[in-house]
Design an enzyme around this catalytic site. Sequence first.
Site, mmCIF file in Angstrom:
data_model
loop_
_atom_site.group_PDB
_atom_site.id
_atom_site.type_symbol
_atom_site.label_atom_id
_atom_site.label_comp_id
_atom_site.label_asym_id
_atom_site.label_seq_id
_atom_site.Cartn_x
_atom_site.Cartn_y
_atom_site.Cartn_z
ATOM 1 N N GLN B 198 0.835 -1.199 0.000
ATOM 2 C CA GLN B 198 0.000 0.000 0.000
ATOM 3 C C GLN B 198 0.869 1.249 0.000
ATOM 4 O O GLN B 198 0.363 2.356 -0.054
ATOM 5 C CB GLN B 198 -0.884 0.028 1.253
ATOM 6 C CG GLN B 198 -1.930 -1.069 1.286
ATOM 7 C CD GLN B 198 -2.636 -1.154 2.620
ATOM 8 O OE1 GLN B 198 -2.612 -2.188 3.272
ATOM 9 N NE2 GLN B 198 -3.288 -0.089 3.052
ATOM 10 N N PHE B 229 -5.931 -4.034 3.407
ATOM 11 C CA PHE B 229 -6.627 -3.786 4.676
ATOM 12 C C PHE B 229 -5.726 -3.166 5.740
ATOM 13 O O PHE B 229 -6.004 -3.279 6.932
ATOM 14 C CB PHE B 229 -7.246 -5.089 5.218
ATOM 15 C CG PHE B 229 -7.968 -5.901 4.194
ATOM 16 C CD1 PHE B 229 -9.080 -5.376 3.552
ATOM 17 C CD2 PHE B 229 -7.531 -7.168 3.832
ATOM 18 C CE1 PHE B 229 -9.759 -6.114 2.584
ATOM 19 C CE2 PHE B 229 -8.191 -7.905 2.866
ATOM 20 C CZ PHE B 229 -9.303 -7.382 2.241
ATOM 21 N N GLU B 233 0.728 -1.896 4.640
ATOM 22 C CA GLU B 233 1.224 -0.526 4.755
ATOM 23 C C GLU B 233 2.696 -0.547 5.139
ATOM 24 O O GLU B 233 3.492 0.214 4.615
ATOM 25 C CB GLU B 233 0.392 0.245 5.790
ATOM 26 C CG GLU B 233 0.689 1.733 5.780
ATOM 27 C CD GLU B 233 -0.318 2.557 6.578
ATOM 28 O OE1 GLU B 233 -1.448 2.091 6.804
ATOM 29 O OE2 GLU B 233 0.036 3.680 6.972
ATOM 30 N N ARG B 311 -5.567 7.315 17.169
ATOM 31 C CA ARG B 311 -6.866 7.274 16.499
ATOM 32 C C ARG B 311 -7.915 6.580 17.376
ATOM 33 O O ARG B 311 -9.097 6.909 17.316
ATOM 34 C CB ARG B 311 -6.756 6.604 15.119
ATOM 35 C CG ARG B 311 -8.010 6.728 14.270
ATOM 36 C CD ARG B 311 -7.787 6.314 12.825
ATOM 37 N NE ARG B 311 -7.249 7.382 12.010
ATOM 38 C CZ ARG B 311 -7.981 8.247 11.285
ATOM 39 N NH1 ARG B 311 -9.295 8.147 11.267
ATOM 40 N NH2 ARG B 311 -7.398 9.177 10.576
ATOM 41 N N ARG B 343 -7.558 -1.628 8.731
ATOM 42 C CA ARG B 343 -8.823 -0.940 8.450
ATOM 43 C C ARG B 343 -9.489 -0.364 9.710
ATOM 44 O O ARG B 343 -9.971 -1.111 10.552
ATOM 45 C CB ARG B 343 -9.765 -1.929 7.780
ATOM 46 C CG ARG B 343 -10.850 -1.314 6.946
ATOM 47 C CD ARG B 343 -11.610 -2.419 6.243
ATOM 48 N NE ARG B 343 -12.438 -1.906 5.158
ATOM 49 C CZ ARG B 343 -13.089 -2.685 4.310
ATOM 50 N NH1 ARG B 343 -13.011 -3.989 4.407
ATOM 51 N NH2 ARG B 343 -13.814 -2.152 3.345
ATOM 52 N N PHE B 345 -7.792 1.477 11.890
ATOM 53 C CA PHE B 345 -6.558 2.027 12.451
ATOM 54 C C PHE B 345 -6.738 2.494 13.901
ATOM 55 O O PHE B 345 -6.397 3.613 14.258
ATOM 56 C CB PHE B 345 -6.126 3.211 11.565
ATOM 57 C CG PHE B 345 -4.652 3.531 11.563
ATOM 58 C CD1 PHE B 345 -3.748 2.723 10.909
ATOM 59 C CD2 PHE B 345 -4.170 4.678 12.206
ATOM 60 C CE1 PHE B 345 -2.392 3.042 10.879
ATOM 61 C CE2 PHE B 345 -2.816 4.997 12.184
ATOM 62 C CZ PHE B 345 -1.929 4.181 11.511
ATOM 63 N N ALA B 534 -5.890 5.300 5.596
ATOM 64 C CA ALA B 534 -6.736 6.322 6.216
ATOM 65 C C ALA B 534 -7.941 6.654 5.335
ATOM 66 O O ALA B 534 -8.482 7.753 5.416
ATOM 67 C CB ALA B 534 -5.941 7.584 6.534
ATOM 68 N N GLU B 735 -12.610 2.704 5.192
ATOM 69 C CA GLU B 735 -12.625 2.193 6.563
ATOM 70 C C GLU B 735 -13.974 2.308 7.285
ATOM 71 O O GLU B 735 -14.342 1.405 8.037
ATOM 72 C CB GLU B 735 -11.561 2.925 7.402
ATOM 73 C CG GLU B 735 -10.158 2.655 6.931
ATOM 74 C CD GLU B 735 -9.172 3.596 7.600
ATOM 75 O OE1 GLU B 735 -8.421 3.134 8.469
ATOM 76 O OE2 GLU B 735 -9.154 4.782 7.258
#
Lengths: 160, 780
Positions: B198, B229, B233, B311, B343, B345, B534, B735
């Site tokens: 990603q 998902f 990342e 988050r 997903r 986060f 995000a 998300e």
Amino acid sequence: MTQVSMTVNGKPVSADAEGRTLLVDFLRNQLRLTGTHVGCDTSQCGACVVHVNGQAVKACTMFAAEAEGAEVRTIEGMANDDGSLGVIQQAFQDHHGLQCGFCTPGMVMSAAALLRDNPKPSEAEIREYLEGNICRCTGYHNIIKSILAASGQEVAIAAE
Amino acid sequence: MSVGKPLPHDAAALHVTGAARYVDDIPTPADTLHLAFGLSSVARGSIREMDLAKVRSHPGVVAVLTAKDLPHANDVSPSVHDEPLLSDGAIHYKGQPIFCVAATSHLAARHAARRGQIDYDQIAPILTIDQALDADSRFEKGPLIWTKGDVEPAISAAPHQLSGSIEMGGQEHFYLEGQAALALPQEGGDMVVHASTQHPTEIQHKVAEALGVPMHAVRVETRRMGGGFGGKESQGNALAVATAIVAAQTGRPCKMRYDRDDDMIITGKRHDFRISYTVGFDDTGRITGVDFTQYARCGWAQDLSLPVADRAMLHADNAYDLPTCRITSHRLKTNTQSATAFRGFGGPQGMLGIERVMDDIARKLGKDPLDVRRVNYYAAMETKAEPGRGKRFGGTYSPKPAQTSNLTPYGMAVEDFILHEMTDALASSADYSARKAAIAQWNAENPVLKRGIALTPVKFGISFTLSHLNQAGALVHVYQDGSIHLNHGGTEMGQGLFQKVAQVAAARFGVSPETVKITATDTGKVPNTSATAASSGSDLNGMAVANACDTIRDRIASCVAEVQDVAAQDVLFDNGEVIAGNARLSFADAAMLAYTHRVSLSATGFYKTPDLAWDRIKGTGRPFFYFAQGAAVTEVVIDTLTGENRILRTDILHDAGASLNPALDIGQIEGGYVQGAGWLTTEELVWDDEGTLRTHAPSTYKIPACSDRPDVFNVSLWDAPNPAQTIYRSKAVGEPPFMLGMSAFFALADAASACGPHDPALMAPATAEAVLAAVTRAKG
Ligand code: FES
Ligand code: FES
């Protein structure tokens, strides 16, 4: 190394393979038919489903040598002769039965096997049949819709 | 116009024919090497002795590398250089890569990797939240604490108080395509890497560090992923770096893909959390103050844990106006896989805390949880007063007395809250009240099976909380035949980003989407990109692409205007034509005209999200551009003798703004819901006392299957334009729907509540075992 021969998507093929070579690796590595995917290596996900002598088989659970002399069909052999998409393929496209697409070849192959034996399956029968095919993206809703549509049954409009 | 059409996924035809290529499908040169890692078999300690003779002598093995064979940086961390590619002697978790084997086949590499003989000096591992707290094993010096108002008096002065705690498990991504990378050495020490990632720029950055070359010597390409998902990342860095290093050393192409077991054992997952709370509230259930303590189990390396835990704090309010509040966040370091992006986060974990509070309050007051949720909602979006239209006193546009501050715990004003209307619409379309009553009746008549229903909302903040990441670039070419080449920094993992952005490009030029060629994400075309994460992919890249297209379109317009002698702003691009006064040219002819007039038909585009300001230590500011919202009603049935359960019906109403592509957005909502419900029901990760992950294959880790999907599944879009100025007023949709899965969890809790008067205290995931335990607790 032994020579393994079979018919794949209507064409006779033969290639050298070790006795322990799995059918999925034979298709992917020796024949370069990479549409058959490996999602788990442990026969749970169904991304590797192909047809062997008409039966849906997880190609990671079978040695290439066991398919000696067999008729094998893979996702690459599912389009119509003129190259247009087959009915099931078209339905998966039209009804958004895919996202990342990694499970799609196995789904299409399983769906084809189901519809051959049961041309008008109920939604419950489709779900039960697909128990061995995992999709992490779609939540299955559109996959079921696609198969219903491919069998000529009513489906609600995909999305508007 | 192409925007807003329910077009299929851009690669649908390739997927259904098996022609779509993933990394492992790319044809490779005959001398390609295959890599595998040798993994630690203990969770904590150090390597006393390592004998790799049997690895080296294994047939097919070409090279074996340990940390000391690495020429430059031994690090694959996306954040703080604390994540060695290969162990530097210290062992931090069971499954940590220690050495790397390169062999002539995938199988040979994997076999050889099992033959290392390693002796360890072991230390008792820190595995659980409690062990980490006891050992004060954490990231950052102490807990991060944000406060709004004076929480203790607000709680103690309230008519009612309660306290509780909820445990929630992590989640394996189970992207169907495992992690994979392919490195192709080039002349002069350059490297090309194909990665299932990603975040191509991060791969480029880490590979450059590891090879000791500038970033310009490394080019990373990603056409697609078979699911991401969040799991791709940062978790693909190790494979990309390993293949690049071995490729540089041997001069041969190198490929690495984790088998599913290795993938689950090595890579990080969603953070598991414990959230404890004390809350004060009045007779209506309205909260006066709430004090949350969030404990996040982060695993061994920092990775993205700080922004994930942030988050979770940022979503501790979910859809509710908390007059006073304190959120304390512990980021605990444990000897387990390094928990990572997934997903939502951290958002899902934070929200589950406040939703449990809502349920507890409702139980204590004997109210419908939906009524408690509603009474705590943020105030509705105000119609903005327009000059000269408001009545002087008490009119529609007069300021209303502030019942609520409508400020989040981090001080951001909630100006776009639409959940009142959405909840009303959903409760009515799903027939919530009548079904709730019918279920109570049914439960009274059925001693063994019990049903439950819940409606839960989602309000999810859109933007990277590290503000500088909110930027994107694009590169667009128009060729002289009028065909368009589109490139941007976003990556395609199945979410349909490429198609949505192509629809934007087609709309800017007034052509059909087939005119636009979608191309692989490539660090050589668009540099310095942010991860596709995000949920920001189409917001950021859509705008950047629109800007690039507009530059070229304006140049074509000026050229055509000059030739036709009209004003440039009067040139229209529509339906495949360029219309200037009486002249109508096909877009292709207009492109050719511009080309022959020596007009540049290539442009870059850039976008940065406006109005963001955020201080994460103080916990104040405006971290989000806007909020995406949604709500779901789920009905379930449980077997009170076994805990087995099924989802019977789900109704969803989700806000995608003015959708760029409703079919793709609905697909995200359906898939997100099922994945979210999976997290909270069947997906259970189990580590034993030695730190071994016992659930490392689909045989023991249960992701939702086709039969787990709800019997009745109604999904609708709340189709209203985003008040924030996003691309065609759409909203991010990757998300937010994940958290709609909470309604399944609270429906199960509702069913368990029907078994007795006590608090079922259902823990997540609500496996059959957990449901049975909840039933037992409810009975008392
Ligand atoms: S790879 Fe064969 S079933 Fe998963
Ligand atoms: S579409 Fe991604 S796994 Fe099914």
